[in-house]
Design a protein around this motif. Structure first.
Motif, PDB file in Angstrom:
ATOM      1  N   THR A 127      18.573  17.709  42.206  1.00  0.00           N
ATOM      2  CA  THR A 127      19.898  17.466  41.646  1.00  0.00           C
ATOM      3  C   THR A 127      19.763  16.990  40.208  1.00  0.00           C
ATOM      4  N   PRO A 128      20.335  17.707  39.246  1.00  0.00           N
ATOM      5  CA  PRO A 128      20.203  17.290  37.850  1.00  0.00           C
ATOM      6  C   PRO A 128      21.058  16.057  37.571  1.00  0.00           C
ATOM      7  N   SER A 129      20.704  15.354  36.524  1.00  0.00           N
ATOM      8  CA  SER A 129      21.503  14.192  36.120  1.00  0.00           C
ATOM      9  C   SER A 129      22.388  14.519  34.923  1.00  0.00           C
ATOM     10  N   THR A 130      22.087  15.644  34.249  1.00  0.00           N
ATOM     11  CA  THR A 130      22.889  16.036  33.096  1.00  0.00           C
ATOM     12  C   THR A 130      23.569  17.369  33.357  1.00  0.00           C
ATOM     13  N   PHE A 131      24.791  17.487  32.879  1.00  0.00           N
ATOM     14  CA  PHE A 131      25.588  18.694  33.091  1.00  0.00           C
ATOM     15  C   PHE A 131      26.279  19.081  31.786  1.00  0.00           C
ATOM     16  N   HIS A 132      26.307  20.374  31.521  1.00  0.00           N
ATOM     17  CA  HIS A 132      27.109  20.908  30.416  1.00  0.00           C
ATOM     18  C   HIS A 132      28.021  21.967  31.000  1.00  0.00           C
ATOM     19  N   VAL A 133      29.290  21.656  31.085  1.00  0.00           N
ATOM     20  CA  VAL A 133      30.283  22.554  31.681  1.00  0.00           C
ATOM     21  C   VAL A 133      31.366  22.821  30.649  1.00  0.00           C
ATOM     22  N   GLN A 134      31.462  24.093  30.231  1.00  0.00           N
ATOM     23  CA  GLN A 134      32.409  24.472  29.185  1.00  0.00           C
ATOM     24  C   GLN A 134      32.196  23.575  27.959  1.00  0.00           C
ATOM     25  N   HIS A 135      33.156  22.710  27.646  1.00  0.00           N
ATOM     26  CA  HIS A 135      33.060  21.851  26.456  1.00  0.00           C
ATOM     27  C   HIS A 135      32.657  20.419  26.808  1.00  0.00           C
ATOM     28  N   LEU A 136      32.245  20.197  28.042  1.00  0.00           N
ATOM     29  CA  LEU A 136      32.005  18.841  28.539  1.00  0.00           C
ATOM     30  C   LEU A 136      30.518  18.595  28.763  1.00  0.00           C
ATOM     31  N   VAL A 138      27.929  15.680  30.425  1.00  0.00           N
ATOM     32  CA  VAL A 138      27.936  14.490  31.286  1.00  0.00           C
ATOM     33  C   VAL A 138      26.498  14.114  31.643  1.00  0.00           C
ATOM     34  N   ASN A 139      26.195  12.846  31.559  1.00  0.00           N
ATOM     35  CA  ASN A 139      24.928  12.304  32.037  1.00  0.00           C
ATOM     36  C   ASN A 139      25.262  11.321  33.150  1.00  0.00           C
ATOM     37  N   LEU A 140      24.932  11.690  34.386  1.00  0.00           N
ATOM     38  CA  LEU A 140      25.302  10.850  35.524  1.00  0.00           C
ATOM     39  C   LEU A 140      24.517   9.548  35.556  1.00  0.00           C
ATOM     40  N   ASP A 141      23.235   9.609  35.166  1.00  0.00           N
ATOM     41  CA  ASP A 141      22.426   8.389  35.184  1.00  0.00           C
ATOM     42  C   ASP A 141      22.922   7.381  34.157  1.00  0.00           C
ATOM     43  N   ALA A 142      23.220   7.871  32.961  1.00  0.00           N
ATOM     44  CA  ALA A 142      23.708   6.980  31.903  1.00  0.00           C
ATOM     45  C   ALA A 142      25.207   6.731  32.013  1.00  0.00           C
ATOM     46  N   LEU A 164      34.822  13.093  38.901  1.00  0.00           N
ATOM     47  CA  LEU A 164      34.106  14.056  38.076  1.00  0.00           C
ATOM     48  C   LEU A 164      32.726  14.350  38.654  1.00  0.00           C
ATOM     49  N   GLU A 165      32.023  13.318  39.118  1.00  0.00           N
ATOM     50  CA  GLU A 165      30.704  13.509  39.713  1.00  0.00           C
ATOM     51  C   GLU A 165      30.782  14.387  40.957  1.00  0.00           C
ATOM     52  N   LEU A 166      31.801  14.173  41.772  1.00  0.00           N
ATOM     53  CA  LEU A 166      31.986  14.973  42.985  1.00  0.00           C
ATOM     54  C   LEU A 166      32.145  16.449  42.644  1.00  0.00           C
ATOM     55  N   PHE A 167      32.966  16.748  41.631  1.00  0.00           N
ATOM     56  CA  PHE A 167      33.183  18.140  41.239  1.00  0.00           C
ATOM     57  C   PHE A 167      31.932  18.747  40.616  1.00  0.00           C
ATOM     58  N   LEU A 168      31.225  17.973  39.794  1.00  0.00           N
ATOM     59  CA  LEU A 168      30.032  18.493  39.136  1.00  0.00           C
ATOM     60  C   LEU A 168      28.958  18.895  40.138  1.00  0.00           C
ATOM     61  N   LYS A 169      28.863  18.168  41.236  1.00  0.00           N
ATOM     62  CA  LYS A 169      27.831  18.440  42.234  1.00  0.00           C
ATOM     63  C   LYS A 169      28.206  19.589  43.161  1.00  0.00           C
TER      64      LYS A 169
END
Length: 229
Positions: A127-136, A138-142, A164-169
């Motif tokens: 499971t990654p901790s960083t996400f780049h979705v469209q223009h967003l 997110v770093n879940l750890d930080a 947001l975390e729920l949707f990202l995962k």
């Protein structure tokens, strides 16, 4: 070659799905009943995805999901002429990964299959901790959220961040109101869809470029929401 199990008792629809999936490069097994599906799934060949009709001779598709989904990782896409919110919500709440109402286009179904299989691969990876979705970004750890081209981080409340975390995962998957409520509020969730709508609206104000026309978190009318990755 990825293996799709088609669980459908209508001969013409079964033949159509078999031809469609084989033409897209998948190996296909067929089952007319839940019993036959169980035999295929207990065989030597791993099933990568199930296409499931709700109306089967020895039970409903809901029965199949209830019995087998807790033990399987393969995505389940429900294909049914039943197009009521109740049937969709029930199937998704039980663990179905997607719901396609008949009639549907070949292109749409193949796209849904590809998305579900791609999501399965992502879930099997770390499971990654960083996400780049469209223009967003997110770093879940930080616990940081940035918009492209903006230096200042977006401040989210704890509830907004959990949403947001729920949707990202679980990208590109419709999450029902009850799934969102259970995962975000736990035992404190009372079943209020209005509470979820209010928090989603507040989250959209912060992360969408145009909150009135959201592209990140879209509505699944009467059912819930989906993150568009």
């Amino acid at each position: 070659m990825q293996h799709i199990l088609v669980i459908e008792d209508d001969a013409s629809m079964q033949s159509f799905l078999k031809t469609l999936c084989e033409s897209a490069g998948f190996k296909v097994s067929l089952a007319n009943t839940i019993e036959q599906a169980s035999a295929v799934m207990s065989g030597a060949l791993l099933v990568d995805l199930c296409l499931l009709d709700l109306g089967l001779p020895d039970g409903s598709g809901h029965d199949f999901i209830r019995a087998f989904k807790p033990q399987m990782t393969a995505p389940i896409i429900v294909i049914s002429a039943r197009d009521t919110d109740f049937d969709k919500i029930t199937a998704l709440d039980l663990g179905a990964d997607d719901y396609v109402a008949k009639p549907f286009s070949s292109g749409e179904l193949l796209a849904r299959i590809r998305v579900s299989l791609r999501r399965l691969v992502q879930e099997n990876e770390a499971t990654p901790s960083t996400f780049h979705v469209q223009h967003l970004n997110v770093n879940l750890d930080a616990r940081t959220v940035y918009l492209d081209g903006v230096d200042d981080a977006i401040h989210l409340t704890p509830i907004e961040f959990r949403l947001l975390e729920l949707f990202l995962k679980q990208p590109n998957k419709v999450l029902t109101y009850s799934q969102i409520g259970r995962d975000v509020w736990g035992n404190q969730f009372t079943g209020s869809t209005e509470k979820i709508r209010v928090h989603i609206a507040q989250l959209r104000q912060k992360i969408e470029k145009m909150p009135s026309a959201p592209t990140l978190i879209s509505n699944a009318p009467g059912i819930g929401y989906r993150l568009n990755h």
